[in-house]
Design an enzyme around this catalytic site. Sequence first.
Site, mmCIF file in Angstrom:
data_model
loop_
_atom_site.group_PDB
_atom_site.id
_atom_site.type_symbol
_atom_site.label_atom_id
_atom_site.label_comp_id
_atom_site.label_asym_id
_atom_site.label_seq_id
_atom_site.Cartn_x
_atom_site.Cartn_y
_atom_site.Cartn_z
ATOM 1 N N TYR A 1 -3.944 1.550 16.147
ATOM 2 C CA TYR A 1 -2.669 1.443 16.858
ATOM 3 C C TYR A 1 -2.858 1.269 18.365
ATOM 4 C CZ TYR A 1 -0.367 3.143 12.617
ATOM 5 O OH TYR A 1 0.102 3.269 11.339
ATOM 6 N N GLU B 1 -7.171 8.480 6.585
ATOM 7 C CA GLU B 1 -7.441 9.094 7.882
ATOM 8 C C GLU B 1 -7.932 10.538 7.776
ATOM 9 O OE1 GLU B 1 -3.956 8.678 10.335
ATOM 10 O OE2 GLU B 1 -3.928 6.503 10.179
ATOM 11 N N ARG C 1 0.862 -1.185 0.000
ATOM 12 C CA ARG C 1 0.000 0.000 0.000
ATOM 13 C C ARG C 1 0.897 1.234 0.000
ATOM 14 N NH1 ARG C 1 -2.518 3.078 4.923
ATOM 15 N NH2 ARG C 1 -3.665 4.642 3.756
ATOM 16 N N GLU D 1 -3.294 -0.201 8.241
ATOM 17 C CA GLU D 1 -2.115 0.204 9.026
ATOM 18 C C GLU D 1 -2.209 -0.351 10.432
ATOM 19 O OE1 GLU D 1 -1.109 4.401 9.361
ATOM 20 O OE2 GLU D 1 -1.569 4.700 7.236
ATOM 21 N N ASN E 1 -7.157 1.710 10.210
ATOM 22 C CA ASN E 1 -5.854 1.901 10.857
ATOM 23 C C ASN E 1 -6.088 1.915 12.350
ATOM 24 O OD1 ASN E 1 -5.019 2.306 8.270
ATOM 25 N ND2 ASN E 1 -4.413 4.457 8.523
ATOM 26 N N HIS F 1 -2.936 11.041 0.928
ATOM 27 C CA HIS F 1 -2.343 10.794 2.249
ATOM 28 C C HIS F 1 -1.708 12.117 2.707
ATOM 29 C CE1 HIS F 1 -0.835 7.370 4.979
ATOM 30 N NE2 HIS F 1 -0.430 8.484 5.557
HETATM 31 O O1 IFM Z 1 2.807 7.680 9.963
HETATM 32 C C1 IFM Z 1 1.433 7.713 10.186
HETATM 33 C C2 IFM Z 1 0.686 7.512 8.881
HETATM 34 O O2 IFM Z 1 1.036 8.453 7.925
HETATM 35 C C3 IFM Z 1 -0.803 7.639 9.137
HETATM 36 N N1 IFM Z 1 -1.215 6.763 10.197
HETATM 37 C C4 IFM Z 1 -0.463 6.777 11.425
HETATM 38 C C5 IFM Z 1 1.016 6.625 11.133
HETATM 39 C C6 IFM Z 1 1.816 6.647 12.445
HETATM 40 O O3 IFM Z 1 1.644 7.854 13.084
#
Ligand code: IFM
Length: 463
Positions: free
Chosen positions: A295, A167, A77, A362, A293, A121
């Site tokens: 985290y 995002e 990606r 992500e 995404n 992006h």
């Molecule tokens: O690096 C970023 C990415 O560009 C978008 N999502 C979160 C990642 C980590 O912060």
Amino acid sequence: MMKVDLPGDFIYGAATAAYQVEGAWNEEGRGESIWDSFAHKKGTIRDGSTGDVACDHYHRYSEDVAIMKTLNLDAYRFSISWPRVLPEGKGRINHRGLDFYKKLLDSLLEHDITPYVTLFHWDLPFSLQDTFGGFYSRQCSDYFADYAAMVAKELGDRVGNWITLNEPQDYASNGHFLGEHAPGHKRVWEYLKVMHHLLLGHGKAVQSIKAVRPESRVGITLNLMPVHPRTESEKDKNAADLADQFMNRITLDPLFRGSYPEKLFHTLRWFKPKVKEQDWEYITTGIDFLGVNNYTREFAYHAWYIPLLHTWMTGADIAETEYEENGRQYTSMGWEVFPRGMYDVLMRLKNEYGNPPVLVTENGAAFDDAPPVNGRVPDEKRVQFINGYLHMIARALQDGADVRGYFVWSLLDNFEWSVGFTKRFGIVYVNYETLERTIKDSGLWYMDFIKSQKNRQDEGGEG
Ligand code: IFM
């Protein structure tokens, strides 16, 4: 290590984004982006760095594709730099910019790696920001749809999977509300308008891509995370609910329900965008997959000045190093390692939003990696991290969530926006002086993991 069994057709990939890896910021006709002008301003990036060179992926893409092959990746990606192909954001096409993406795509296809291409992006052409106020202006959604159609026409013979936006919530909040990202505005009144115009642009782009390439699969990538109250008090619970609307439902509700979350819109009622009836037809246009995404999670608490405020607001205050507190591990972004959050997000999509096909576009972690010694970068914490989150994906699948693939963030260490090169998310180490790449232990682990999943399936052990 937790055992993970994923389905036979599960897609394994890695992700990057144009401004974070490409470099070549002013080569071969590329126009300026808002990230060029932002990063070139003194004091905006923690280490004073820019994406001018970044990982030099623009010149080293062949080497990077070879690394992807070594890692057994099914998919890559990456994003297109809008000003590289349309230097003014609209009108004149820069064919040399398109040629770069054609070469990259050809190389991926030769290596049997499927491209997933993000169209936006965050690196908006500067001229659109300068002339029209960027996504603060409704017009920008049309320019985005035109750009998407042009790229789909030019590259659609090589690309089957498109992601309109990365995002949007992060772009609107960090760029227009907190001012930590380009274009660097601290203007609360811009947030909802930018959000609306992004979502409108997304809907229009889905339609414009399908008009040019009806066979394409088109999705959008959202940053989603559980928001928990910091205490069990009613006030904190209310704050968590509002924060959830601000961070998650602000995108999910319009896309899947055709409405904006009420409490949030009431709280920010002075700053509401103009929403036309017809906008909903665009925004709710069907997508082929949802990019997720994830985290970490967030905690929310009540504050008298604006109940919306919660720990996210201190996101501006990214940690200096990784640490542990109260038995919890935090990455060097200061983000709690919370694999269960991935499960919760996926199950929420299943239970509350109609169980769309999901690609985890992500997931990954920045830890304080030391430079390679004898060609090795031991990063055990990242291995544990990825394994833990994959485990939760497998659990969500068992419980009925429709997850089709996983992309680790990131293939390479790269330019981490406002904190520059101080954070390393890659499964491949990049020496920013020599630009030499070294596969970290997490990369080697991922390589073996993918292989073992495929072997298991070949041996008929799937399920
Ligand atoms: O690096 C970023 C990415 O560009 C978008 N999502 C979160 C990642 C980590 O912060």
